[in-house]
Design a protein around this motif. Structure first.
Motif, PDB file in Angstrom:
ATOM      1  N   UNK A 132     -24.454 -29.785 -29.326  1.00 31.45           N
ATOM      2  CA  UNK A 132     -25.104 -30.271 -30.487  1.00 31.45           C
ATOM      3  C   UNK A 132     -24.077 -30.131 -31.509  1.00 31.45           C
ATOM      4  N   UNK A 133     -23.357 -28.853 -31.712  1.00 25.12           N
ATOM      5  CA  UNK A 133     -22.459 -28.596 -32.817  1.00 25.12           C
ATOM      6  C   UNK A 133     -21.409 -27.875 -32.389  1.00 25.12           C
ATOM      7  N   UNK A 134     -20.377 -27.832 -32.962  1.00 24.24           N
ATOM      8  CA  UNK A 134     -19.394 -27.063 -32.748  1.00 24.24           C
ATOM      9  C   UNK A 134     -18.520 -26.430 -34.172  1.00 24.24           C
ATOM     10  N   UNK A 135     -18.543 -25.144 -34.295  1.00 20.77           N
ATOM     11  CA  UNK A 135     -17.907 -24.719 -35.431  1.00 20.77           C
ATOM     12  C   UNK A 135     -16.547 -23.755 -35.136  1.00 20.77           C
ATOM     13  N   UNK A 136     -15.654 -23.937 -35.723  1.00 22.65           N
ATOM     14  CA  UNK A 136     -14.487 -23.448 -35.731  1.00 22.65           C
ATOM     15  C   UNK A 136     -14.102 -22.342 -37.003  1.00 22.65           C
ATOM     16  N   UNK A 137     -13.658 -21.281 -37.001  1.00 20.66           N
ATOM     17  CA  UNK A 137     -13.458 -20.359 -38.001  1.00 20.66           C
ATOM     18  C   UNK A 137     -11.812 -19.900 -37.565  1.00 20.66           C
ATOM     19  N   UNK A 138     -11.093 -20.071 -38.745  1.00 22.13           N
ATOM     20  CA  UNK A 138      -9.919 -19.226 -38.736  1.00 22.13           C
ATOM     21  C   UNK A 138      -9.838 -18.180 -39.623  1.00 22.13           C
ATOM     22  N   UNK A 139      -8.755 -17.498 -39.780  1.00 24.18           N
ATOM     23  CA  UNK A 139      -8.465 -16.729 -41.058  1.00 24.18           C
ATOM     24  C   UNK A 139      -8.456 -17.176 -42.163  1.00 24.18           C
ATOM     25  N   UNK A 140      -8.916 -16.600 -43.081  1.00 20.74           N
ATOM     26  CA  UNK A 140      -9.044 -16.898 -44.271  1.00 20.74           C
ATOM     27  C   UNK A 140      -8.040 -17.390 -45.042  1.00 20.74           C
ATOM     28  N   UNK A 141      -6.862 -16.570 -44.794  1.00 23.96           N
ATOM     29  CA  UNK A 141      -5.587 -16.875 -45.124  1.00 23.96           C
ATOM     30  C   UNK A 141      -4.961 -18.069 -44.890  1.00 23.96           C
ATOM     31  N   UNK A 142      -5.239 -18.733 -43.842  1.00 29.77           N
ATOM     32  CA  UNK A 142      -4.748 -20.170 -43.265  1.00 29.77           C
ATOM     33  C   UNK A 142      -5.678 -21.157 -43.557  1.00 29.77           C
ATOM     34  N   UNK A 143      -7.228 -21.124 -43.352  1.00 33.13           N
ATOM     35  CA  UNK A 143      -8.264 -21.999 -43.530  1.00 33.13           C
ATOM     36  C   UNK A 143      -9.482 -21.312 -43.835  1.00 33.13           C
ATOM     37  N   UNK A 145     -12.228 -22.336 -45.021  1.00 31.25           N
ATOM     38  CA  UNK A 145     -13.543 -22.967 -44.683  1.00 31.25           C
ATOM     39  C   UNK A 145     -13.621 -23.297 -43.253  1.00 31.25           C
ATOM     40  N   UNK A 146     -14.646 -22.958 -42.630  1.00 29.27           N
ATOM     41  CA  UNK A 146     -15.080 -23.275 -41.189  1.00 29.27           C
ATOM     42  C   UNK A 146     -15.114 -24.806 -40.813  1.00 29.27           C
ATOM     43  N   UNK A 147     -14.553 -25.400 -39.917  1.00 38.18           N
ATOM     44  CA  UNK A 147     -14.563 -26.788 -39.599  1.00 38.18           C
ATOM     45  C   UNK A 147     -15.854 -26.943 -38.695  1.00 38.18           C
ATOM     46  N   UNK A 148     -16.706 -27.716 -38.676  1.00 40.68           N
ATOM     47  CA  UNK A 148     -17.818 -27.986 -38.081  1.00 40.68           C
ATOM     48  C   UNK A 148     -17.961 -29.391 -37.619  1.00 40.68           C
ATOM     49  N   UNK A 149     -18.395 -29.681 -36.243  1.00 40.71           N
ATOM     50  CA  UNK A 149     -18.548 -31.021 -35.923  1.00 40.71           C
ATOM     51  C   UNK A 149     -19.731 -31.174 -35.156  1.00 40.71           C
ATOM     52  N   UNK A 150     -20.631 -32.293 -35.485  1.00 35.15           N
ATOM     53  CA  UNK A 150     -21.826 -32.310 -34.792  1.00 35.15           C
ATOM     54  C   UNK A 150     -21.608 -33.454 -33.701  1.00 35.15           C
ATOM     55  N   UNK A 151     -22.484 -33.464 -32.635  1.00 42.31           N
ATOM     56  CA  UNK A 151     -22.249 -34.085 -31.129  1.00 42.31           C
ATOM     57  C   UNK A 151     -23.454 -34.966 -31.026  1.00 42.31           C
ATOM     58  N   UNK A 152     -23.268 -36.364 -30.604  1.00 39.97           N
ATOM     59  CA  UNK A 152     -24.056 -37.155 -30.063  1.00 39.97           C
ATOM     60  C   UNK A 152     -24.207 -37.413 -28.646  1.00 39.97           C
ATOM     61  N   UNK A 153     -25.305 -37.861 -28.140  1.00 39.78           N
ATOM     62  CA  UNK A 153     -25.410 -37.883 -26.597  1.00 39.78           C
ATOM     63  C   UNK A 153     -26.171 -39.223 -26.251  1.00 39.78           C
ATOM     64  N   UNK A 154     -25.651 -39.835 -25.230  1.00 42.23           N
ATOM     65  CA  UNK A 154     -26.655 -40.991 -25.046  1.00 42.23           C
ATOM     66  C   UNK A 154     -26.245 -41.256 -23.348  1.00 42.23           C
ATOM     67  N   UNK A 155     -27.574 -41.423 -22.633  1.00 42.76           N
ATOM     68  CA  UNK A 155     -27.429 -41.566 -21.085  1.00 42.76           C
ATOM     69  C   UNK A 155     -26.844 -40.336 -20.403  1.00 42.76           C
ATOM     70  N   UNK A 156     -26.929 -39.173 -20.763  1.00 44.11           N
ATOM     71  CA  UNK A 156     -26.291 -37.971 -20.227  1.00 44.11           C
ATOM     72  C   UNK A 156     -24.967 -38.003 -20.394  1.00 44.11           C
ATOM     73  N   UNK A 157     -24.249 -38.470 -21.432  1.00 45.34           N
ATOM     74  CA  UNK A 157     -22.820 -38.315 -21.918  1.00 45.34           C
ATOM     75  C   UNK A 157     -22.594 -38.216 -23.212  1.00 45.34           C
ATOM     76  N   UNK A 158     -21.523 -37.258 -23.715  1.00 43.29           N
ATOM     77  CA  UNK A 158     -21.326 -37.167 -25.137  1.00 43.29           C
ATOM     78  C   UNK A 158     -20.630 -38.298 -25.657  1.00 43.29           C
ATOM     79  N   UNK A 159     -21.234 -39.061 -26.469  1.00 39.69           N
ATOM     80  CA  UNK A 159     -20.729 -40.409 -26.958  1.00 39.69           C
ATOM     81  C   UNK A 159     -19.983 -40.273 -28.250  1.00 39.69           C
ATOM     82  N   UNK A 160     -20.248 -39.392 -29.172  1.00 40.87           N
ATOM     83  CA  UNK A 160     -19.506 -39.534 -30.468  1.00 40.87           C
ATOM     84  C   UNK A 160     -19.368 -37.741 -31.041  1.00 40.87           C
ATOM     85  N   UNK A 161     -18.450 -37.704 -31.825  1.00 37.48           N
ATOM     86  CA  UNK A 161     -18.295 -36.072 -32.451  1.00 37.48           C
ATOM     87  C   UNK A 161     -17.816 -36.722 -34.098  1.00 37.48           C
ATOM     88  N   UNK A 162     -18.668 -35.987 -34.932  1.00 31.21           N
ATOM     89  CA  UNK A 162     -18.601 -36.341 -36.226  1.00 31.21           C
ATOM     90  C   UNK A 162     -18.251 -35.123 -36.998  1.00 31.21           C
TER      91      UNK A 162
END
Length: 242
Positions: A132-143, A145-162
């Motif tokens: 349902x969600x993915x969050x990527x954290x990098x060293x503060x010196x390079x990035x 702010x964490x990068x978050x993505x939310x996931x949507x599904x339909x009919x048993x398949x991942x159909x979009x990433x926001x």
């Protein structure tokens, strides 16, 4: 995987027409991919432990070797170069269902140094077995702010990433069940060291994102043998069967 076509598919979750030749026949569950041959003839060789888990992946494209160690709750993938010097260490934390809920990658530049030169951490959240969600954290010196993505599904398949760059969409061959020769699965294996089903359990074969259209060929047993992107063959698969 720089300079390979499957590199366009996997950057965290920023991953990007099926010939019927017996493609709907159920595949042999005792067969596993043993060799991936890219369009230039270079090979990725995969060996397995007795329980079917990865043992060693030898990548002839990047001239690296990844070996795997397992505990009840984690997988450690250690990648070395041709001089047997450490270049990357990836630790996957898994829950009781085998789904990865955390991934830490440590990079060693120059190879063989005693401490990592950089790292990133990814946290995966699920609704049941669906990501349902993915969050990527990098060293503060390079990035910072964490990068978050939310996931949507339909009919048993991942159909979009926001995410912070917008929304991307996925398409599937709804008449073809998922199998390990799936383009997205092969890309994930090459880029991270684990099959995509460790994080994303799609029901059907990946078809593309609207700009990259994936075309599969099958053998008489229903196993995927070759894969093309936009009409150009990008890799051939060979299997080891029990």
């Amino acid at each position: 995987m720089k300079n390979t076509v499957w590199a366009i598919v996997v950057l965290s979750l920023g991953f990007i027409a099926c010939k019927k030749e017996n493609g709907t026949k159920k595949t042999d569950a005792g067969c596993r991919i043993s060799k991936i041959i890219n369009e230039s003839g270079k090979e990725v060789l995969i060996t397995y432990n007795g329980d079917g888990s990865y043992r060693i992946i030898k990548d002839g494209i990047t001239n690296t070797t990844t070996s795997f160690d397992y505990t009840s709750g984690s997988v450690i993938a250690t990648t070395t170069n041709t001089g047997d010097k450490l270049i990357r260490k990836t630790t996957f934390a898994r829950n009781s269902q085998g789904l990865v809920y955390g991934m830490r990658r440590e990079y060693y530049d120059p190879p063989g140094r005693s401490a990592p030169s950089s790292w990133d951490n990814t946290v995966y959240e699920y609704n049941g077995i669906q990501l349902s969600k993915e969050t990527v954290v990098f060293p503060a010196s390079t990035h910072p702010t964490p990068i978050a993505s939310t996931i949507a599904w339909s009919d048993g398949n991942l159909v979009s990433v926001s995410g912070e760059t917008g929304v991307s969409f996925r398409e599937y061959h709804l008449d073809k069940p998922f199998q390990e020769g799936d383009y997205f699965n092969v890309a994930w294996t090459i880029n991270t060291g684990l099959p995509v089903s460790s994080i994303i359990r799609n029901k059907n074969l990946f078809k593309g994102d609207g700009s990259a259209l994936i075309d599969y060929n099958f053998d008489s047993d229903g196993k995927i043998t070759t894969v093309s992107v936009n009409g150009i063959k990008v890799y051939t698969l060979e299997y080891q069967c029990k």
